[in-house]
Design an enzyme around this catalytic site. Structure first.
Site, short mmCIF file in Angstrom:
data_model
loop_
_atom_site.label_atom_id
_atom_site.label_comp_id
_atom_site.label_asym_id
_atom_site.label_seq_id
_atom_site.Cartn_x
_atom_site.Cartn_y
_atom_site.Cartn_z
CB SER A 125 -0.80 0.04 1.28
OG SER A 125 -1.44 1.22 1.44
CB SER A 126 0.57 4.32 -1.54
OG SER A 126 -0.43 4.90 -1.20
CB CYS A 127 -0.35 4.25 3.63
SG CYS A 127 -1.11 2.65 4.47
CE1 TYR A 154 -2.73 -2.67 5.94
CE2 TYR A 154 -1.59 -0.72 4.95
CZ TYR A 154 -2.30 -2.02 4.96
OH TYR A 154 -2.85 -2.06 3.67
CE LYS A 158 -1.42 -5.34 3.44
NZ LYS A 158 -1.60 -6.46 2.46
CG HIS A 197 -9.03 4.24 3.41
ND1 HIS A 197 -9.22 2.55 3.48
CD2 HIS A 197 -7.76 4.44 4.03
CE1 HIS A 197 -8.04 2.29 4.00
NE2 HIS A 197 -7.25 3.32 4.29
#
Ligand code: GDP
Length: 333
Positions: A125-127, A154, A158, A197
């Site tokens: 994920s980009s986060c 998280y 990831k 989100h």
């Protein structure tokens, strides 16, 4: 040692080098927003799609996961099962995010190696890029700086999954790849205001404000952070494309290449929903990362570009919300 099967493959740029024809393709997490979009996309491929409900196989349980995978023997795995959530859920329930994601990815990736899965795609994920990564964020920004504190648990889970795919490729020759999607929205999103989100949350709020004839609606934070938002059906198309054409160690960013401020997004959603009141900003809620925009050069060089404009994707999502969620009692909105 029993391990990953190698399918005959020719590395020739962006031609279909790994066709899915005739293969057993497991979409892990098929009821989620991403998994269900992958299933819709796979309808147009000549493959057998496998799914299993969570009540039958809990992917956090190693023995159950191994037994089911050994019995079903998928050739290909889209690993879209994950514990995901918005800024508040990540900030307040970090243990669930790190434990569940580590358990799911460890169980599925190890079992995939054991039963000889031909190809597996893992989703980051980009986060999970550093909080202050240079924008747009290129793939090599990963692990180059401190993480965003609101979703550090998280992110670490990831990042471990991405590293597992890389390590299993190196040590066992498994064809496991990773994609790094940007912020997503679309059908089957989570519309619960506490855990969702930003896009679905603002849609629920704008809808409720319109229904109530309210003069204003509340937007969290300052409205200044910038986010890149991608329609989930575009993501699914990109993932199927990567499954066919990409076979290498580095993860690949999947985004649109464009971002908007939260204030602009809120206005766009109000336009789609038809709410014309004021936007108020709640400074007691966190802004999170100031900007998250992916560098999508690698994806483009592999022959894929996103297609759905933000306004069209939001309109389709609102349509889904009106048909399937609003009034059904499944939202806290
Ligand atoms: P993030 O991309 O990991 O930060 O997660 P979110 O999608 O939850 O939040 C993105 C940005 O939208 C943050 O700056 C939030 O403060 C902002 N935002 C504004 N209103 C809302 C809302 O109602 N819900 C959520 N989740 N975020 C909101």
């Amino acid at each position: 040692m029993k391990g990953c099967a190698r399918k005959k493959r020719v590395r020739i740029g962006v031609t279909d080098v790994f066709p899915l024809n005739g293969l057993r393709v497991w979409v892990a997490g098929h009821t989620g927003m991403v998994g269900s979009a992958i299933c819709r996309r796979l309808d147009s491929e000549d493959c057998d799609v496998l799914t299993v409900p969570r009540r039958q196989v809990d992917l956090r349980r190693q023995a159950d996961t191994e037994a089911w995978m050994a019995a079903e023997r998928p050739d290909v795995v889209f690993l879209a099962a994950a514990r995901v959530g918005g800024i508040q859920a990540n900030d307040t329930r970090p243990a669930e995010f790190i434990y569940e994601n580590l358990a799911i990815e460890t169980n599925v990736i190890q079992a995939a190696k054991t039963i000889g899965v031909k190809k597996l795609l893992f989703l980051g994920s980009s986060c999970i890029y550093p909080r202050l990564a240079p924008q747009p964020m290129a793939e090599d920004a990963l692990l180059a700086g401190p993480l965003e504190p609101t979703n550090q648990s998280y992110a670490i889970a990831k990042i471990a999954g991405i590293e597992m795919c890389r390590a299993y490729r190196r040590q066992f020759g498994c064809d496991f790849i990773s994609a790094m999607p940007t912020n997503l929205y679309g059908a089957h999103d989570n519309f619960d205001l506490e855990s969702s989100h930003v896009a679905p949350a603002l849609m629920v709020k704008a809808h409720a404000a319109k229904q109530a004839g309210a003069p204003e609606m509340m937007v969290w934070g300052s409205g200044k952070p910038r986010r890149e938002l991608m329609f989930v059906d575009d993501l699914a198309d990109a993932l199927v494309h990567l499954m066919k054409v990409y076979s290498d160690e580095p993860h690949v960013n999947v985004g649109t290449g464009q971002d908007v401020s939260i204030a602009e997004l809120a206005q766009l959603i109000c336009d789609v929903v038809g709410f014309s009141g004021r936007l108020e900003y709640d400074a007691s809620k966190p802004d999170g990362a100031p900007r998250k925009l992916l560098d999508v050069h690698r994806l483009r060089s592999l022959g894929w570009t996103s297609k759905t404009p933000l306004h069209d994707g939001l309109a389709q999502t609102y349509d889904f919300y009106l048909r399937q969620v609003a009034g059904s009692g499944t939202t806290t909105g």
